[in-house]
Write an enzyme that holds these catalytic residues in place. Sequence first.
Site, short mmCIF file in Angstrom:
data_model
loop_
_atom_site.label_atom_id
_atom_site.label_comp_id
_atom_site.label_asym_id
_atom_site.label_seq_id
_atom_site.Cartn_x
_atom_site.Cartn_y
_atom_site.Cartn_z
N ASP A 14 0.82 -1.41 -0.43
CA ASP A 14 -0.05 -0.12 -0.38
C ASP A 14 0.89 1.23 -0.42
O ASP A 14 2.05 1.19 -0.13
CB ASP A 14 -0.67 -0.09 1.07
CG ASP A 14 -1.73 1.27 1.55
OD1 ASP A 14 -2.21 1.53 0.16
OD2 ASP A 14 -1.54 1.65 2.41
N CYS A 78 -4.80 -1.76 -1.89
CA CYS A 78 -4.93 -0.28 -1.87
C CYS A 78 -6.00 -0.23 -3.64
O CYS A 78 -5.58 -0.62 -4.14
CB CYS A 78 -3.57 0.24 -2.00
SG CYS A 78 -3.87 1.96 -3.24
N THR A 80 -6.49 2.35 -5.29
CA THR A 80 -5.81 3.60 -6.22
C THR A 80 -5.18 2.49 -6.63
O THR A 80 -4.94 2.43 -7.84
CB THR A 80 -5.57 4.41 -5.15
OG1 THR A 80 -6.32 5.14 -4.45
CG2 THR A 80 -5.23 5.82 -6.09
N CYS A 191 -11.47 2.26 0.14
CA CYS A 191 -9.66 3.14 -0.13
C CYS A 191 -9.30 1.94 1.74
O CYS A 191 -10.46 2.33 2.40
CB CYS A 191 -9.58 4.09 0.37
SG CYS A 191 -8.46 5.05 1.47
N1 DGL Z 1 -4.75 3.23 0.53
C1 DGL Z 1 -5.31 3.76 -0.52
C2 DGL Z 1 -6.16 3.47 -1.00
O1 DGL Z 1 -6.68 2.20 -1.33
C3 DGL Z 1 -5.00 4.96 -0.84
C4 DGL Z 1 -3.92 5.86 -0.57
C5 DGL Z 1 -3.18 6.74 -1.37
O2 DGL Z 1 -3.98 8.26 -1.74
O3 DGL Z 1 -2.29 7.01 -1.36
O4 DGL Z 1 -6.71 3.66 -2.01
#
Ligand code: DGL
Length: 279
Positions: A14, A78, A80, A191
Amino acid sequence: MTVKDLQGCVVFLDSGAGGLPYLNAYNTLNPDRMVLYIADKKNFPYGEKTKNELVTILIRLTERIQKFFSPALIVLACNTASVSALSELRQRFPATDFVGTVPAVKPALIYSVKKNIAVIGTERTLADDYITRIAEEAAGGGAITRIAAGELVDFVEYRLEYSGKAERITLVKKYTDEARKRGADALALGCTHFLFLLDEFREAAEPYIRVFDSINGVCGRIESVLSKKKPPSPITRRAGQPNPLLVTGGKALDAAEQWDLRAERFNLESFKPDGWDDR
Ligand code: DGL
């Protein structure tokens, strides 16, 4: 711990602390699996990068992970990273198994009586074609409203450990109220950082809105991929042995103490192999 001890481990990745609740859930179900947790703080936050930037960052990082650890499996803990780069990573590294993390849209839609659900995540995740595609696919079955909440990522990464419950509820309520205003009766957390606020989300949203997360789905998927693999199976750890934690870019000064607290809470031990280059 040495690089040699970690050959064939499972890697969770992540931009920061977001994957830790997933690691925790996974190790509770599978206590003997050794997991290397990588927090790519060098490139935090992923949510403010473009898709192309993330693809480049994640290809480089995967090359390094491959070179050092030959992992059994890489979990993109993660959303994203998953929506932005998972298909490119699979194309680029066909011999590597990846498990991604995406919002639990389907169970939320099945549950929703109003057929109106909210997905909350980073700007990047919500702007991605992936979400547009599932929103279009779901069109017959319901509507998906998107709520960006990058501020919660920063909050979890830097302030969570010093915050009180009332402050956390107030912060989260802004978003659950917005989901309610838009007519949603189900909310999919999109997220991984938000899992640190799961209790607060539930408290602020229920009984009007039911909150869905993807932890069980991701844990199940990891085991299903690992069970199909031929030996060598992932290396194991002794009962109570800490998992290694690799933070890229060094521990940012303002977050160093938080990483110490997290290492204690999640039973992690800092680890950076000789010759590892964060670029
Ligand atoms: N933990 C990440 C997700 O699940 C996002 C965090 C970030 O913006 O770095 O999207």
